[in-house]
Motif scaffolding. Structure first.
Motif, mmCIF file in Angstrom:
data_model
loop_
_atom_site.group_PDB
_atom_site.id
_atom_site.type_symbol
_atom_site.label_atom_id
_atom_site.label_comp_id
_atom_site.label_asym_id
_atom_site.label_seq_id
_atom_site.Cartn_x
_atom_site.Cartn_y
_atom_site.Cartn_z
ATOM 1 N N HIS A 179 0.857 -1.193 0.000
ATOM 2 C CA HIS A 179 0.000 0.000 0.000
ATOM 3 C C HIS A 179 0.886 1.234 0.000
ATOM 4 O O HIS A 179 1.842 1.320 0.757
ATOM 5 N N CYS A 180 0.577 2.178 -0.887
ATOM 6 C CA CYS A 180 1.293 3.451 -0.913
ATOM 7 C C CYS A 180 0.377 4.554 -0.400
ATOM 8 O O CYS A 180 -0.709 4.767 -0.941
ATOM 9 N N PHE A 181 0.834 5.255 0.626
ATOM 10 C CA PHE A 181 0.045 6.358 1.180
ATOM 11 C C PHE A 181 0.194 7.626 0.355
ATOM 12 O O PHE A 181 -0.525 8.595 0.572
ATOM 13 N N GLY A 182 1.135 7.614 -0.593
ATOM 14 C CA GLY A 182 1.335 8.794 -1.430
ATOM 15 C C GLY A 182 0.425 8.831 -2.638
ATOM 16 O O GLY A 182 -0.288 9.808 -2.869
ATOM 17 N N CYS A 183 0.413 7.727 -3.420
ATOM 18 C CA CYS A 183 -0.380 7.720 -4.659
ATOM 19 C C CYS A 183 -1.591 6.804 -4.592
ATOM 20 O O CYS A 183 -2.428 6.806 -5.497
ATOM 21 N N GLY A 184 -1.685 5.988 -3.521
ATOM 22 C CA GLY A 184 -2.871 5.144 -3.346
ATOM 23 C C GLY A 184 -2.793 3.788 -4.010
ATOM 24 O O GLY A 184 -3.734 2.991 -3.912
ATOM 25 N N GLU A 185 -1.692 3.470 -4.708
ATOM 26 C CA GLU A 185 -1.571 2.145 -5.316
ATOM 27 C C GLU A 185 -1.548 1.081 -4.213
ATOM 28 O O GLU A 185 -0.912 1.259 -3.177
ATOM 29 N N LYS A 186 -2.204 -0.051 -4.478
ATOM 30 C CA LYS A 186 -2.273 -1.101 -3.458
ATOM 31 C C LYS A 186 -2.626 -2.418 -4.130
ATOM 32 O O LYS A 186 -3.042 -2.455 -5.294
ATOM 33 N N GLY A 187 -2.450 -3.509 -3.396
ATOM 34 C CA GLY A 187 -2.837 -4.813 -3.925
ATOM 35 C C GLY A 187 -1.946 -5.911 -3.409
ATOM 36 O O GLY A 187 -1.151 -5.721 -2.473
ATOM 37 N N ASP A 188 -2.057 -7.100 -4.026
ATOM 38 C CA ASP A 188 -1.244 -8.240 -3.625
ATOM 39 C C ASP A 188 -0.048 -8.375 -4.562
ATOM 40 O O ASP A 188 0.207 -7.495 -5.401
ATOM 41 N N ILE A 189 0.666 -9.484 -4.464
ATOM 42 C CA ILE A 189 1.884 -9.653 -5.254
ATOM 43 C C ILE A 189 1.588 -9.721 -6.749
ATOM 44 O O ILE A 189 2.367 -9.254 -7.578
ATOM 45 N N ILE A 190 0.422 -10.266 -7.120
ATOM 46 C CA ILE A 190 0.055 -10.342 -8.532
ATOM 47 C C ILE A 190 -0.201 -8.937 -9.076
ATOM 48 O O ILE A 190 0.263 -8.576 -10.157
ATOM 49 N N THR A 191 -0.940 -8.138 -8.312
ATOM 50 C CA THR A 191 -1.214 -6.750 -8.717
ATOM 51 C C THR A 191 0.086 -5.978 -8.891
ATOM 52 O O THR A 191 0.267 -5.229 -9.861
ATOM 53 N N PHE A 192 1.005 -6.151 -7.924
ATOM 54 C CA PHE A 192 2.283 -5.439 -7.992
ATOM 55 C C PHE A 192 3.035 -5.814 -9.263
ATOM 56 O O PHE A 192 3.535 -4.942 -9.986
ATOM 57 N N TYR A 193 3.110 -7.111 -9.552
ATOM 58 C CA TYR A 193 3.867 -7.573 -10.725
ATOM 59 C C TYR A 193 3.235 -7.073 -12.020
ATOM 60 O O TYR A 193 3.937 -6.687 -12.965
ATOM 61 N N GLN A 194 1.899 -7.052 -12.062
ATOM 62 C CA GLN A 194 1.203 -6.508 -13.230
ATOM 63 C C GLN A 194 1.613 -5.062 -13.476
ATOM 64 O O GLN A 194 1.942 -4.667 -14.596
ATOM 65 N N LYS A 195 1.566 -4.258 -12.402
ATOM 66 C CA LYS A 195 1.804 -2.822 -12.531
ATOM 67 C C LYS A 195 3.272 -2.525 -12.847
ATOM 68 O O LYS A 195 3.584 -1.701 -13.696
ATOM 69 N N ILE A 196 4.185 -3.214 -12.151
ATOM 70 C CA ILE A 196 5.603 -2.873 -12.289
ATOM 71 C C ILE A 196 6.171 -3.320 -13.624
ATOM 72 O O ILE A 196 7.082 -2.712 -14.178
ATOM 73 N N GLU A 197 5.601 -4.413 -14.184
ATOM 74 C CA GLU A 197 6.104 -4.930 -15.457
ATOM 75 C C GLU A 197 5.146 -4.681 -16.613
ATOM 76 O O GLU A 197 5.379 -5.130 -17.733
ATOM 77 N N ASN A 198 4.021 -3.993 -16.308
ATOM 78 C CA ASN A 198 3.021 -3.679 -17.333
ATOM 79 C C ASN A 198 2.530 -4.954 -18.032
ATOM 80 O O ASN A 198 2.549 -5.069 -19.258
ATOM 81 N N LEU A 199 2.066 -5.915 -17.233
ATOM 82 C CA LEU A 199 1.614 -7.204 -17.735
ATOM 83 C C LEU A 199 0.107 -7.346 -17.588
ATOM 84 O O LEU A 199 -0.507 -6.691 -16.740
#
Length: 569
Positions: free
Chosen positions: A57-77
């Motif tokens: 969870h990021c208190f700055g921009c509001g991005e949040k989720g589990d490990i799958i969500t993180f991998y999707q966002k960071i690698e644009n998958l």
């Protein structure tokens, strides 16, 4: 496509802190881990990873989720692509759709295209080969390693690409291989020397093309931006260089394709290149997986030196150690290599100066340091940097800056330390904002750990003083929100404590006892508040009947309170 059981197994099998730690430098913070958010420009760590609950969870921009969500966002998958790669990472067999993904198809087509360009260079373009081998001093082995190629400016070549690539025209237009020209189409790189660009995994995701006939377009062009080709996160040659970067514990960063290829030809295997863009935080997050030490070898002209300063600044803000190659007589590494050879390249790398010293050198160039005013201006230019480094605890960079300043100005390091401290006490003495500490921690803990008791928790909190200070949090609790959703409603100091409270176990029986005890306290407060309200009203009541009713109610409340104090119901 995937069952809940499969997804749960993947998430349980991967340590979320270790996995996200490949992209973010995480530090322990209570029961969670904290770092700079990879999804927005974050100077003060606001990104939290909670290992027990498996979420970020990021208190700055509001991005949040589990490990799958993180991998999707960071690698644009896509979701399915992220799940498949994580399953493979965890060694978990899952049922997958055998259909080729868009990413697989895209990279397969571009890989075949790189082979076609390479063969075209080797078999039909001796003049381009001669340019590479004689003018650029690139060996056949290196040409083969980088799969350098050529795209002929011939209509028949463009027309043959769909059949050679086993793809229809629509896909090649979509993937940026072809450009439409009226009713026909042509290769977007026609007439250019081709440099395939692969991603960190070694998949070809784009091309750089150098014009070979003057005045027929821009000197260099790249593939168009897409979800697989993003210049602000790609580093040329990283797939080859990453092992050497990790082993040597530093990366050489250059500007152009041929700068990197020249360094590679000279035996410098830990070099990567920017793709015509400035160094970004996304680049740094990727490099941080392999090293925290960067050696900048950018162009020596004014634009290149300004880019070097920006790169040093952004790298040091995110705790990288930096150094800079100083080269005056040659424009770039490729120019030096062609003129002086591999030995000269290695020699200038060996005498690189610290990034802090380069910054002093850069600002001193336009000043007359022979006069006091010039020296004063230089100190003022550097003061904000020194204050920032000192406040962040980066004392090594402070010392390096002061030493370089001393050499430039002739002042002693002690004199400079004093001058740089004066006027900065206001910044250095700023007090850190104290965290908001939640009271009634047991209530929060019970809410987070025992959903069956949430209604009772909320009712009691509404009666207590805490609810006035945390109205937004209580609103979310009244809606039955989970921890991950509650974090969106509070500031970071409270959110961090919520994360910690969720990790401290409290058993169900103890939770019930706490609520019984605080329930009695809350009821007592209600009675006392009603009595106080009656006392406020009585002096202003004129009607005799109303006054009598209020007095009767007050007596009843007093008796109720006395009975409770003696242990009655």
């Amino acid at each position: 496509m995937f069952t809940k059981e499969e997804l749960d197994e993947i998430k349980k099998s991967i340590n979320i802190v270790e996995f996200i730690g490949r992209y973010v430098n995480l530090q322990k913070a209570g029961s969670s881990y904290r770092g700079l958010c990879p999804f927005h420009s974050d100077n003060d760590p606001s990104f939290y990873v909670h290992p027990q609950r498996g979420f970020f969870h990021c208190f700055g921009c509001g991005e949040k989720g589990d490990i799958i969500t993180f991998y999707q966002k960071i690698e644009n998958l896509s979701f399915s692509e992220a799940v498949k790669r994580l399953a493979d990472y965890a060694g978990i067999p899952i049922e997958v759709d055998t259909a080729e993904s868009e990413y697989d198809r895209y990279t397969a087509i571009l890989s075949r295209l790189a082979g076609i360009y390479y063969r075209e260079l080797r078999e039909n373009n001796d003049d381009i080969l001669k340019y590479l081998e004689e003018k650029r001093k690139i060996s056949p082995n290196t040409i083969s390693e980088f799969q350098l190629g050529y795209s002929p400016d011939e209509r028949t070549f463009s027309l043959s690409l769909p059949s050679k690539l086993r793809a229809d025209e629509k896909s090649l237009l979509q993937f940026g291989v072809l450009l439409r020209r009226g009713t026909s189409f042509k290769d977007r790189f026609a007439g250019r020397l081709m440099i395939p660009i692969d991603n960190e995994s070694g998949r070809v995701v784009g091309f750089g093309g150098r014009i070979m006939v003057a005045e027929q377009g821009p000197k260099y062009i790249n593939s168009s931006e897409s979800k697989y080709f993003q210049k602000n996160r790609l580093l040329f040659n990283l797939s080859r260089a990453k092992a050497a970067i990790k082993q040597l514990n530093y990366a050489v960063i250059a500007e152009g394709y041929f700068d990197v290829i020249s360094l590679f030809e000279a035996g410098i295997s830990n070099a990567v290149g920017l793709l015509g863009t400035a160094l970004t935080e996304k680049h740094l997050r990727i490099l941080g997986n392999y090293t925290r030490n960067l050696l900048f070898f950018l162009d020596s002209d004014a634009a290149g030196q300004a880019a070097t300063l920006r790169s040093v600044d952004i790298a040091e803000k995110t705790d990288f150690t930096t150094a800079v190659v100083m080269m005056r007589d040659y424009k770039d590494p490729a120019d030096l290599f062609v003129t002086e050879g591999a030995k000269a390249l290695k020699e200038v790398l060996a005498v690189a100066i610290p990034g802090a010293a380069f910054r002093v050198e850069f600002y001193s160039r336009k000043l007359d340091l022979s006069v006091p005013q010039g020296r004063k201006h230089l100190i003022e230019y550097l003061r904000p940097y020194v204050v920032s480094f000192r406040n962040s605890g980066n004392l090594a960079t402070v010392q390096s800056t002061v030493a370089a300043l001393s050499e430039k100005t002739g002042y002693s390091e002690r004199e400079l330390e004093s001058a740089l401290r004066s006027g900065s006490s206001r910044d250095a003495g700023k007090e850190l904002r104290s965290a908001v500490i939640l009271k009634l921690k047991d209530h929060i803990r019970i809410y987070l750990q025992h959903p069956a008791l949430r209604e009772t928790v909320v009712k009691q909190l509404e009666l207590m003083e805490e609810s006035r200070n945390l109205k937004e949090l209580l609103k979310g609790m009244k809606r039955g929100l989970e921890l991950e959703e509650l974090l969106d409603l509070v500031e970071e100091s409270i959110g961090r404590e919520l994360i910690d409270l969720a990790s401290i176990c409290i058993d169900y029986e103890t939770a019930q006892k706490i609520l019984r005890t605080t329930g009695e306290y809350a009821n007592k407060r209600l009675v006392e508040e009603e009595m106080a309200e009656i006392d406020r009203k009585l002096p202003n009541v004129k009607d005799v009947g109303t006054k009598r009713a209020l007095l009767v109610r007050r007596i009843e409340l007093r008796r109720l309170l006395d009975r409770k104090m003696k242990g009655g119901d």
